[in-house]
Design a protein around this motif. Structure first.
Motif, PDB file in Angstrom:
ATOM      1  N   ALA A 159       0.835  -1.201   0.000  1.00 43.00           N
ATOM      2  CA  ALA A 159       0.000   0.000   0.000  1.00 43.00           C
ATOM      3  C   ALA A 159       0.867   1.248   0.000  1.00 43.00           C
ATOM      4  CB  ALA A 159      -0.938   0.011   1.204  1.00 43.00           C
ATOM      5  N   THR A 160       0.370   2.284  -0.631  1.00 46.98           N
ATOM      6  CA  THR A 160       0.980   3.608  -0.572  1.00 46.98           C
ATOM      7  C   THR A 160      -0.056   4.563   0.004  1.00 46.98           C
ATOM      8  OG1 THR A 160       2.420   3.202  -2.478  1.00 46.98           O
ATOM      9  CG2 THR A 160       2.007   5.492  -1.884  1.00 46.98           C
ATOM     10  N   LEU A 161       0.277   5.159   1.144  1.00 44.52           N
ATOM     11  CA  LEU A 161      -0.636   6.060   1.835  1.00 44.52           C
ATOM     12  C   LEU A 161      -0.270   7.489   1.465  1.00 44.52           C
ATOM     13  CD1 LEU A 161      -0.473   4.330   5.348  1.00 44.52           C
ATOM     14  CD2 LEU A 161      -1.779   3.644   3.315  1.00 44.52           C
ATOM     15  N   LYS A 162      -1.206   8.189   0.871  1.00 52.69           N
ATOM     16  CA  LYS A 162      -0.955   9.529   0.346  1.00 52.69           C
ATOM     17  C   LYS A 162      -1.169  10.586   1.417  1.00 52.69           C
ATOM     18  CE  LYS A 162      -0.038   8.318  -3.922  1.00 52.69           C
ATOM     19  NZ  LYS A 162       1.255   8.619  -4.560  1.00 52.69           N
ATOM     20  N   ARG A 221      -1.979  12.126  11.561  1.00 51.00           N
ATOM     21  CA  ARG A 221      -3.014  11.337  10.894  1.00 51.00           C
ATOM     22  C   ARG A 221      -2.980   9.898  11.381  1.00 51.00           C
ATOM     23  NH1 ARG A 221      -4.932  13.747   5.944  1.00 51.00           N
ATOM     24  NH2 ARG A 221      -4.013  15.837   5.722  1.00 51.00           N
ATOM     25  N   ALA A 222      -4.142   9.270  11.369  1.00 47.27           N
ATOM     26  CA  ALA A 222      -4.270   7.862  11.751  1.00 47.27           C
ATOM     27  C   ALA A 222      -4.745   7.069  10.546  1.00 47.27           C
ATOM     28  CB  ALA A 222      -5.243   7.708  12.913  1.00 47.27           C
ATOM     29  N   TRP A 223      -4.075   5.961  10.289  1.00 45.11           N
ATOM     30  CA  TRP A 223      -4.417   5.067   9.185  1.00 45.11           C
ATOM     31  C   TRP A 223      -4.698   3.681   9.767  1.00 45.11           C
ATOM     32  CZ3 TRP A 223      -3.777   7.178   4.146  1.00 45.11           C
ATOM     33  CH2 TRP A 223      -3.056   8.374   4.090  1.00 45.11           C
ATOM     34  N   HIS A 269      -5.098  -2.910  -0.735  1.00 41.85           N
ATOM     35  CA  HIS A 269      -3.813  -2.655  -1.372  1.00 41.85           C
ATOM     36  C   HIS A 269      -3.919  -1.431  -2.267  1.00 41.85           C
ATOM     37  CE1 HIS A 269      -2.313  -7.095  -0.872  1.00 41.85           C
ATOM     38  NE2 HIS A 269      -2.740  -6.552   0.251  1.00 41.85           N
ATOM     39  N   GLY A 270      -2.738  -0.991  -2.760  1.00 40.84           N
ATOM     40  CA  GLY A 270      -2.707   0.115  -3.704  1.00 40.84           C
ATOM     41  C   GLY A 270      -2.640   1.460  -3.006  1.00 40.84           C
ATOM     42  N   ASP A 271      -2.926   2.537  -3.772  1.00 38.97           N
ATOM     43  CA  ASP A 271      -2.890   3.891  -3.228  1.00 38.97           C
ATOM     44  C   ASP A 271      -4.108   4.131  -2.345  1.00 38.97           C
ATOM     45  OD1 ASP A 271      -0.666   4.135  -4.740  1.00 38.97           O
ATOM     46  OD2 ASP A 271      -1.476   5.593  -6.151  1.00 38.97           O
ATOM     47  N   ARG A 272      -3.860   4.772  -1.191  1.00 41.03           N
ATOM     48  CA  ARG A 272      -4.948   5.032  -0.258  1.00 41.03           C
ATOM     49  C   ARG A 272      -4.875   6.456   0.266  1.00 41.03           C
ATOM     50  NH1 ARG A 272      -4.873   0.714   4.375  1.00 41.03           N
ATOM     51  NH2 ARG A 272      -6.399   2.213   5.169  1.00 41.03           N
TER      52      ARG A 272
END
Length: 413
Positions: free
Chosen positions: A64-67, A92-94, A101-104
């Motif tokens: 995953a990539t977190l933006k 920020r909280a994720w 998966h993927g960009d988030r």
């Protein structure tokens, strides 16, 4: 975005004053080389890599990539929740879910301030943040999603400041014509650490001091003034109470509060880096210290006993080299050491049973320097009958505004 194999071979650097071995990227083979990185220490690492020796198996991928919206300065994991602190003052909280998966971009801004967040630690139901405005903030973690956290205190607390302000002995010289109470940091707070029993909070600052706070009421108990000759960039604690600080003055110092004394005293000073020390990490048992600096090297120090009276010293075993620019962050989980660098990559190193080291992989994907790392074992990924492998979750934050979540599976030694 992708993952590069780590092609390394060991060669003697005859120009090195210490006669240590260096790692050079010269191999053109597609497989990962697992050469020991400390062959100059015969008792700790084999001097050659046997061809019949099994290469440690490792599988890795970016899941995953977190933006984010600004530079990512710090990360902290609390179970399946990842916190990030940014240059814009937001925390920020994720919620990390292996099925996503993927960009988030699905994050929650749980706390805001008017100053960049430099360090985060989680203490039970509290999130503690260190800031560029010289302050520490304590936040109450809210169980309900989409609720901002309440700021419980800003350190030093109002009560602490009030009690200290009347006595002249509580003031220290901070600039040529300025004094301040010793409980105040007067420059950016760069790092935080929690004691093993969770009773104490340690803060390190660019003002060359580190301070100790009681977590029950967040009263400042002690300030070690002029601990270094330049900014302190890192602080880590061992389980047996030793405090390690790394500074821009190129030194690492080890401190201890003895039972017969009220204050921390200097135990020893480690001087081998040739430039500013940016990051420190300890092995799980606290006997091995890893230090990363602007000289592109990760130095490995090990505690060694001297006699039978409990005395010991820190011995430099050697250097882990491979990064082409400054080491900015380090993290340790079980026998893996993760390093992030200004060269935009992250490396995964492994400490062998015989105290040898090998680079398992180079993770590439960020487009700017990797500023922070956090990692843990991912127990949910363990399957029955798969006890020969361990799965890790590694999170990396960068000045490219992104956080990448990596899944790494490595064979058990």
């Amino acid at each position: 975005m992708g993952i590069l194999p780590c092609h390394l071979s060991c060669h003697r650097n005859d120009e090195s004053q210490s006669g240590s071995y260096h790692l050079h990227s010269e191999s053109s083979t597609p497989s990962i080389s697992s050469q020991p990185s400390l062959p100059s220490v015969p008792s700790l690492a084999s001097t050659s890599h046997r061809h019949d020796e099994k290469t440690p198996a490792i599988h890795h991928k970016c899941i995953a990539t977190l933006k984010n919206h600004s530079y990512v300065f710090t990360l902290a994991l609390a179970g399946k929740v990842l916190y990030d602190g940014s240059s814009n003052g937001e925390i920020r909280a994720w919620r990390l879910d292996s099925s996503e998966h993927g960009d988030r971009t699905d994050n929650i801004v749980v706390a805001t301030s008017n100053s960049a967040v430099k360090s985060l630690v989680v203490l039970g139901d509290k999130l503690i943040s260190a800031h560029q405005d010289n302050k520490i903030r304590v936040w109450k973690i809210h169980n309900h999603e989409h609720h901002k956290y309440k700021c419980l205190a800003t350190l030093p607390t109002l009560n602490d400041r009030f009690l200290r302000c009347f006595s002249e002995k509580n003031y220290v010289q901070v600039r040529r014509h300025k004094k301040c109470t010793w409980i105040h940091h007067v420059d950016t707070i760069s790092a935080l650490a929690i004691s093993t029993d969770c009773s104490l909070l340690y803060s390190a600052s660019w003002d060359r001091t580190f301070k100790i706070w009681r977590t029950s009421d967040f009263k400042c108990l002690e300030s070690v003034q002029n601990a270094h000759d330049d900014a302190i960039n890192a602080i880590v604690l061992s389980r047996d109470g030793f405090v390690h600080t790394g500074s821009a003055d190129k030194r690492i110092k080890v401190w201890k509060k003895h039972a017969s004394k009220n204050n921390h005293s200097l135990v020893l000073t480690l001087e081998k880096h040739k430039s500013a020390v940016n990051a420190l990490a300890l092995s799980n048992d606290g006997t091995v210290l890893y230090s990363g600096a602007c000289d592109r090297s990760i130095l490995v120090w090990e505690r060694e006993s001297e006699g039978g009276d409990g005395e010991w010293r820190m011995v430099l075993l050697g250097a882990l080299r491979g990064h082409t620019k400054a080491i900015l962050c380090l993290a340790v989980v079980t026998d893996l050491i993760c390093s992030g660098s200004a060269d935009k990559t992250m490396r995964i190193w492994r400490r062998g049973i015989d105290k040898s080291y090998c680079c398992l992989a180079v993770l590439e994907g960020h487009t700017r320097p990797v500023k922070c790392l956090t990692c843990n074992t991912n127990t949910e990924e363990e399957e029955e009958g798969a006890s020969e492998t361990i799965t890790y979750m590694i999170c990396s934050g960068s000045l490219d505004y992104d956080i990448k979540v990596w899944q790494v599976s490595a064979s058990v030694l």
